[in-house]
Structure formats: structure tokens, C-alpha cells
Design a protein around this motif. Structure first.
Motif, PDB file in Angstrom:
ATOM      1  N   PRO A  34      65.976  18.239  57.183  1.00 27.67           N
ATOM      2  CA  PRO A  34      66.117  18.875  55.869  1.00 27.67           C
ATOM      3  C   PRO A  34      65.455  18.032  54.776  1.00 27.67           C
ATOM      4  O   PRO A  34      65.610  16.811  54.749  1.00 27.67           O
ATOM      5  CB  PRO A  34      67.631  18.935  55.658  1.00 27.67           C
ATOM      6  CG  PRO A  34      68.227  18.776  57.007  1.00 27.67           C
ATOM      7  CD  PRO A  34      67.266  17.935  57.792  1.00 27.67           C
ATOM      8  N   GLU A  35      64.705  18.682  53.901  1.00 23.91           N
ATOM      9  CA  GLU A  35      64.065  17.976  52.794  1.00 23.91           C
ATOM     10  C   GLU A  35      65.058  17.677  51.678  1.00 23.91           C
ATOM     11  O   GLU A  35      64.952  16.667  51.009  1.00 23.91           O
ATOM     12  CB  GLU A  35      62.908  18.810  52.240  1.00 23.91           C
ATOM     13  CG  GLU A  35      61.731  18.879  53.182  1.00 23.91           C
ATOM     14  CD  GLU A  35      60.569  19.654  52.593  1.00 23.91           C
ATOM     15  OE1 GLU A  35      60.401  19.627  51.352  1.00 23.91           O
ATOM     16  OE2 GLU A  35      59.842  20.275  53.361  1.00 23.91           O
ATOM     17  N   ASP A  36      66.013  18.569  51.489  1.00 26.97           N
ATOM     18  CA  ASP A  36      67.013  18.438  50.428  1.00 26.97           C
ATOM     19  C   ASP A  36      68.284  17.840  51.022  1.00 26.97           C
ATOM     20  O   ASP A  36      68.857  18.389  51.964  1.00 26.97           O
ATOM     21  CB  ASP A  36      67.289  19.817  49.830  1.00 26.97           C
ATOM     22  CG  ASP A  36      68.316  19.812  48.712  1.00 26.97           C
ATOM     23  OD1 ASP A  36      68.961  18.771  48.463  1.00 26.97           O
ATOM     24  OD2 ASP A  36      68.485  20.876  48.091  1.00 26.97           O
ATOM     25  N   LEU A  40      72.314  20.853  53.929  1.00 27.92           N
ATOM     26  CA  LEU A  40      73.298  20.961  55.003  1.00 27.92           C
ATOM     27  C   LEU A  40      73.085  22.179  55.907  1.00 27.92           C
ATOM     28  O   LEU A  40      73.983  23.008  56.078  1.00 27.92           O
ATOM     29  CB  LEU A  40      74.723  20.987  54.432  1.00 27.92           C
ATOM     30  CG  LEU A  40      75.228  19.685  53.850  1.00 27.92           C
ATOM     31  CD1 LEU A  40      76.515  19.920  53.072  1.00 27.92           C
ATOM     32  CD2 LEU A  40      75.446  18.654  54.932  1.00 27.92           C
ATOM     33  N   PRO A  41      71.915  22.293  56.538  1.00 29.59           N
ATOM     34  CA  PRO A  41      71.723  23.407  57.464  1.00 29.59           C
ATOM     35  C   PRO A  41      72.637  23.248  58.679  1.00 29.59           C
ATOM     36  O   PRO A  41      72.900  22.124  59.117  1.00 29.59           O
ATOM     37  CB  PRO A  41      70.253  23.290  57.870  1.00 29.59           C
ATOM     38  CG  PRO A  41      69.934  21.839  57.691  1.00 29.59           C
ATOM     39  CD  PRO A  41      70.754  21.405  56.503  1.00 29.59           C
ATOM     40  N   GLU A  42      73.138  24.349  59.193  1.00 33.81           N
ATOM     41  CA  GLU A  42      74.033  24.289  60.348  1.00 33.81           C
ATOM     42  C   GLU A  42      73.215  24.098  61.622  1.00 33.81           C
ATOM     43  O   GLU A  42      72.314  24.878  61.909  1.00 33.81           O
ATOM     44  CB  GLU A  42      74.872  25.560  60.449  1.00 33.81           C
ATOM     45  CG  GLU A  42      75.918  25.482  61.520  1.00 33.81           C
ATOM     46  CD  GLU A  42      76.918  26.625  61.465  1.00 33.81           C
ATOM     47  OE1 GLU A  42      77.405  27.005  62.538  1.00 33.81           O
ATOM     48  OE2 GLU A  42      77.208  27.126  60.364  1.00 33.81           O
ATOM     49  N   TYR A  43      73.532  23.047  62.383  1.00 31.96           N
ATOM     50  CA  TYR A  43      72.836  22.732  63.629  1.00 31.96           C
ATOM     51  C   TYR A  43      73.830  22.721  64.778  1.00 31.96           C
ATOM     52  O   TYR A  43      74.962  22.274  64.615  1.00 31.96           O
ATOM     53  CB  TYR A  43      72.184  21.342  63.556  1.00 31.96           C
ATOM     54  CG  TYR A  43      70.883  21.283  62.787  1.00 31.96           C
ATOM     55  CD1 TYR A  43      70.499  22.282  61.919  1.00 31.96           C
ATOM     56  CD2 TYR A  43      70.044  20.209  62.939  1.00 31.96           C
ATOM     57  CE1 TYR A  43      69.314  22.207  61.216  1.00 31.96           C
ATOM     58  CE2 TYR A  43      68.843  20.122  62.250  1.00 31.96           C
ATOM     59  CZ  TYR A  43      68.485  21.134  61.390  1.00 31.96           C
ATOM     60  OH  TYR A  43      67.316  21.062  60.702  1.00 31.96           O
ATOM     61  N   ASP A  44      73.353  23.162  65.925  1.00 33.51           N
ATOM     62  CA  ASP A  44      74.105  22.976  67.156  1.00 33.51           C
ATOM     63  C   ASP A  44      73.530  21.744  67.864  1.00 33.51           C
ATOM     64  O   ASP A  44      72.582  21.120  67.370  1.00 33.51           O
ATOM     65  CB  ASP A  44      74.050  24.228  68.034  1.00 33.51           C
ATOM     66  CG  ASP A  44      72.634  24.628  68.430  1.00 33.51           C
ATOM     67  OD1 ASP A  44      71.672  23.830  68.252  1.00 33.51           O
ATOM     68  OD2 ASP A  44      72.468  25.764  68.923  1.00 33.51           O
ATOM     69  N   PRO A 114      70.909   9.000  49.824  1.00 32.74           N
ATOM     70  CA  PRO A 114      69.583   9.552  49.562  1.00 32.74           C
ATOM     71  C   PRO A 114      69.018  10.343  50.740  1.00 32.74           C
ATOM     72  O   PRO A 114      67.969  10.958  50.628  1.00 32.74           O
ATOM     73  CB  PRO A 114      68.745   8.301  49.317  1.00 32.74           C
ATOM     74  CG  PRO A 114      69.386   7.248  50.156  1.00 32.74           C
ATOM     75  CD  PRO A 114      70.866   7.572  50.126  1.00 32.74           C
ATOM     76  N   TYR A 115      69.705  10.327  51.869  1.00 38.30           N
ATOM     77  CA  TYR A 115      69.181  10.935  53.095  1.00 38.30           C
ATOM     78  C   TYR A 115      69.890  12.256  53.396  1.00 38.30           C
ATOM     79  O   TYR A 115      70.989  12.518  52.908  1.00 38.30           O
ATOM     80  CB  TYR A 115      69.325   9.962  54.273  1.00 38.30           C
ATOM     81  CG  TYR A 115      70.728   9.463  54.500  1.00 38.30           C
ATOM     82  CD1 TYR A 115      71.625  10.173  55.294  1.00 38.30           C
ATOM     83  CD2 TYR A 115      71.159   8.278  53.931  1.00 38.30           C
ATOM     84  CE1 TYR A 115      72.912   9.708  55.501  1.00 38.30           C
ATOM     85  CE2 TYR A 115      72.446   7.800  54.144  1.00 38.30           C
ATOM     86  CZ  TYR A 115      73.315   8.526  54.923  1.00 38.30           C
ATOM     87  OH  TYR A 115      74.588   8.059  55.126  1.00 38.30           O
ATOM     88  N   PRO A 116      69.271  13.083  54.233  1.00 35.05           N
ATOM     89  CA  PRO A 116      69.855  14.394  54.536  1.00 35.05           C
ATOM     90  C   PRO A 116      70.939  14.322  55.600  1.00 35.05           C
ATOM     91  O   PRO A 116      70.997  13.380  56.402  1.00 35.05           O
ATOM     92  CB  PRO A 116      68.658  15.194  55.056  1.00 35.05           C
ATOM     93  CG  PRO A 116      67.784  14.161  55.701  1.00 35.05           C
ATOM     94  CD  PRO A 116      67.939  12.928  54.834  1.00 35.05           C
TER      95      PRO A 116
END
Length: 167
Positions: A34-36, A40-44, A114-116
């Protein structure tokens, strides 16, 4: 009978020629990272493992955390400091588990990370990696080999020492 044979041959021909190539992946051409930091994209587990594979070539620190987790709050400032110290040399990635996105985003802002991070509402990534409890901190070298793992609040000194080993 002849019509039946022609129909069968035509069906076979259409089936052989009519197969479509697999659809391109939703992330084809784009990074899984993720860049932002607040996305918080959902990952499996499979997607997270694909992210780790994508990051080969650079050391990676993974931190599994939850906004509701007291030891996670204890280690948060140290993670922020160490991640800034090694920015551009090591990729940090958080895995937020068993949480809600609003609480996780507030925590990220409070910790000033600062990290995703990626979002794992069921804890499947943690469980699939073979851990119980949180926080968990894992260091991978540039080849993707796990070189360090710590269950519980990691200290900045511990983490700096382990990162130096993989640089």
C-alpha cells in the motif's frame, strides 16, 4: 445421425477454441505494498505471502499488531523510530489483526508510523504464519529468509541489532 456428429464436432471445436485466457490479476502492474499508510487493504495469507515475495531484494520487517493490544502500544514508538532510522534500506509492513479500520487508523496516527499496514480482521495471516498472540515482529533478509522473530513487545535495541545483521 450425421447432424448429431456435426453438432458434436462443432461443440468440441468451439470448446477448444473458445476458452478465454485467464483474466489479468487485479494487481497486475501494481505493487501489493500500500502506498498510503492509512489505506489498510484487507489481505489474506496468500496475498500477504505474494507481497513478501514482491519485496524480495530488500530486507523486510513485519509487525503483527492490533490497536486494542497493550504490548503493541508499548512497542509502537520504538517501531516508528527504528523504521525512520532505516528508511530506504528496510521495508516495514504492519499486519493489523482482529481490529476495526477506524481504530487501526487512529492507532497508526498516534504511533506516527510512516510505513503501511494491511488489514487482517480474522488473524488469518498471523495464524497462517504459525504464531499465537501479538505483537509479533519478524525480520526477513533480502532473499526473503526469516532471520529473526519475536513474540511480544520488541525493543528498539533488539530490532536495530537484527536489522544490522541483514544489511
Amino acid at each position: 445421425m450425421r447432424r448429431l456428429a456435426v453438432l458434436a464436432a462443432a461443440s468440441l471445436l468451439l470448446a477448444a477454441c473458445g476458452t478465454e485466457p485467464p483474466a489479468p490479476s487485479a494487481t497486475e502492474g501494481r505493487s501489493l505494498l500500500p502506498e498510503d499508510r492509512l489505506a489498510l487493504p484487507e489481505y489474506d495469507l496468500a496475498t500477504f505471502e505474494a507481497l513478501l515475495a514482491e519485496l524480495r531484494g530488500v530486507p523486510v520487517v513485519v509487525n503483527i499488531w492490533g490497536s486494542w493490544c497493550p504490548p503493541c502500544r508499548v512497542e509502537a514508538p520504538e517501531l516508528a523510530e527504528v523504521s525512520r532510522r532505516f528508511e530506504g534500506q528496510v521495508q516495514f509492513v504492519g499486519v493489523d489483526i482482529l481490529d476495526t479500520r477506524p481504530a487501526a487508523r487512529d492507532f497508526i496516527l498516534q504511533a506516527d508510523w510512516p510505513y503501511p499496514s494491511v488489514f487482517d480482521p480474522t488473524g488469518a495471516i498471523r495464524d497462517g504464519l504459525g504464531y499465537v498472540g501479538q505483537p509479533v515482529t519478524i525480520v526477513y533478509d533480502a532473499r526473503g529468509t526469516k532471520t529473526f522473530e519475536w513474540v511480544g513487545a520488541v525493543t528498539g535495541d533488539q530490532l536495530r541489532e537484527e536489522i544490522r545483521k541483514v544489511l
